[in-house]
Structures are given as C-alpha cells and as structure tokens.
Design a protein around this motif. Structure first.
Motif, PDB file in Angstrom:
ATOM      1  N   LEU A 107       0.664  -1.413  -0.518  1.00 24.79           N
ATOM      2  CA  LEU A 107       0.669  -0.180   0.217  1.00 24.79           C
ATOM      3  C   LEU A 107       0.866   1.529   0.452  1.00 24.79           C
ATOM      4  O   LEU A 107       0.733   2.069  -0.625  1.00 24.79           O
ATOM      5  CB  LEU A 107      -0.838   0.218   1.402  1.00 24.79           C
ATOM      6  N   ALA A 147      -5.674  -4.553   0.099  1.00 24.05           N
ATOM      7  CA  ALA A 147      -5.705  -3.679  -0.974  1.00 24.05           C
ATOM      8  C   ALA A 147      -6.813  -3.437  -2.310  1.00 24.05           C
ATOM      9  O   ALA A 147      -7.474  -5.128  -1.891  1.00 24.05           O
ATOM     10  CB  ALA A 147      -4.293  -4.042  -1.966  1.00 24.05           C
ATOM     11  N   ASP A 161      -7.207   2.129  -5.356  1.00 21.04           N
ATOM     12  CA  ASP A 161      -6.183   2.411  -4.133  1.00 21.04           C
ATOM     13  C   ASP A 161      -5.086   2.651  -5.880  1.00 21.04           C
ATOM     14  O   ASP A 161      -4.378   2.959  -6.172  1.00 21.04           O
ATOM     15  CB  ASP A 161      -5.454   0.901  -3.348  1.00 21.04           C
TER      16      ASP A 161
END
Length: 268
Positions: free
Chosen positions: A96, A196, A200
C-alpha cells in the motif's frame, strides 16, 4: 521594515500573477487539445515523438528510483511490524505504501525533473530565438503547435511510468521481505490482497495523471515566457522544476486527505 513589506507584497503579487498565467495557459491548452481531437486534426505524430522522448529520459531513472524505494519501505515497515509480532502484515503495509504514495510521487518527481526541464528548455530556446513570435506572425498558434502535443504526450506517459515504478517497487519490496525479513511468499501476497483494493490502483493512476498535467502546464508556461537570452532559459528551467515539485507535494497532500475521507483503508 517598509522595504521588507514592499518586497513581501511584490513577491505575493508576483506569485499570484504566475499562478493566474499558469491556470490560463492550462485552460487554453486543454481547450485546444479538446477542439483538435474533436475536429480530427490533432498532431498525433508530434505527440508520439514527444511521448517517446519522455519515456527515454524517465523510464530508466524510474526503475532505479523504484528499487531502493521498495527496499526502504519494506525494510522500515518490516522492522516496526516485526517488533509488534505481525510479520504477516508486511505485504499489506509495503504494498500500500508503494501504490498509494511511492509510485505516484516518484512519477511526479521524475516528470517534474527530467520532463519539465526538457520541455522548458526546448520551448525557452524557441522563444529566445523568436521562433514563437515568427509562428504568431505566420498565423500559427504556438499553443496548438507546441503545447498541445506535449500535454497529450505527458498525460500518456505519466500512467505508464506510474505502473512501471509500481511493479518494480513491489517486486523489490517482496524480495527484501522474503530474503531478509523471513516472510513467507504466501503470507506476503495474502496480506497484500486482504488490504489492497482496485480503488488504490486507480487513485494512484489518477494522481500520476494530475501530476503530469501540472508538470506540463508549468513547464510550457515557463518556457514560453523565457526572456533575456540563455540566462532566461536557464531561469525558466529552474523555475519549472521547482514549481513542479512544490505543486506536486501540495496537490498530493490534498488528494491524500480527500481519498482518506472517502475511501478509508479496508480492515481485513
């Protein structure tokens, strides 16, 4: 004190003027691109040449930047997570970090450095050689001929460079997590997949496009406003790089706050 106040006032007014001219340049260039695309007269050949040039000056530095960035994120996050006894979260934290911040910021900084310098230097040299004035005399719009192709090229290259940095950074972080931190491959990817989301990735791509747009608008504006010979071109290039980097940092902070409010990190 009076001289200090006058200097501060002049600086503020000059900054507002620069911001206004850049906003106007961006609006005009965007309108020209939209009109040329609608009328099927856009200069695709010139745009592809500029895109290839941007790729050649930013692809290799992007890879070289992505590798240490992925390693640093995994190493730093891994040490903290290891102390908490949650090694299985290294994949989520490292992945991330690269997706949300590392890849778009690295893309913007590369384009703001190499890309902005190249564009500002090219347009600045044309300006001081009076090529831009000659275009206007001949009835050729410099924005349509010079700015529009570079804008489309930048918007095309930015997400591609973002994806390249994202992939290389995640692979580098994965290798460090497996080889140095003792994380199992399955645990790494399982934690990454648990946290995730496609949002994103899309946010990362959109941020890279916005950064590319800011860079090309600032670089073209500073290049077309170059004055005073070679020294003016150098000043324009310097200003383009600095303004691009500062703008990217400010806009990234704003986007991060907005995205955090509307798309908070999912808790697995």
């Amino acid at each position: 004190m009076r001289a200090l106040r006058e200097n501060a006032a002049d600086t503020v007014l000059s900054s507002l003027g620069t911001l206004g001219r850049a906003a106007r340049s961006g609006f005009v260039a965007t309108r020209v691109v939209a009109e040329d695309l609608a009328r099927l007269r856009f200069q695709w050949r010139e745009a592809m040449q500029q895109a290839w040039f941007l790729i050649t000056v930013s692809a290799l530095p992007g890879v070289l930047m992505a590798v240490p960035f992925g390693v640093i994120v995994s190493a730093q996050v891994g040490n903290v997570v290891h102390q908490l006894g949650a090694n299985s979260l290294i994949g989520a934290a490292g992945g991330l970090g690269v997706i949300k911040q590392g890849a778009p910021l690295a893309t913007g900084l590369l384009l703001g450095g190499a890309g902005a310098a190249a564009i500002a230097a090219d347009l600045g040299a044309r300006t001081i050689r009076e090529e831009v004035d000659a275009m206007r005399v001949m009835g050729i719009d410099p924005v349509q001929r010079l700015v529009a192709p570079r804008m489309v090229a930048m918007l095309f290259v930015a997400p591609l460079l973002n994806i390249l940095i994202l992939v290389v950074g995640m692979v580098a972080g994965y290798i460090v997590a497996i080889a140095a931190l003792g994380v199992t491959p399955g645990s790494y990817w399982e934690s990454f997949g648990a946290f995730a989301t496609p949002v994103d990735v899309w946010v990362s791509l959109i941020k890279s496009v916005i950064f590319g747009y800011l860079v090309v608008v600032i670089a073209c504006q500073r290049g077309l406003e170059a004055r005073g010979g070679p020294r003016g071109v150098a000043d324009g290039v310097n200003a383009a790089v600095i303004l691009s980097v500062v703008s990217i940092a400010v806009v990234n902070t704003a986007i991060t706050q907005v995205v955090t409010m509307f798309f908070p990190t999912r808790v697995a």
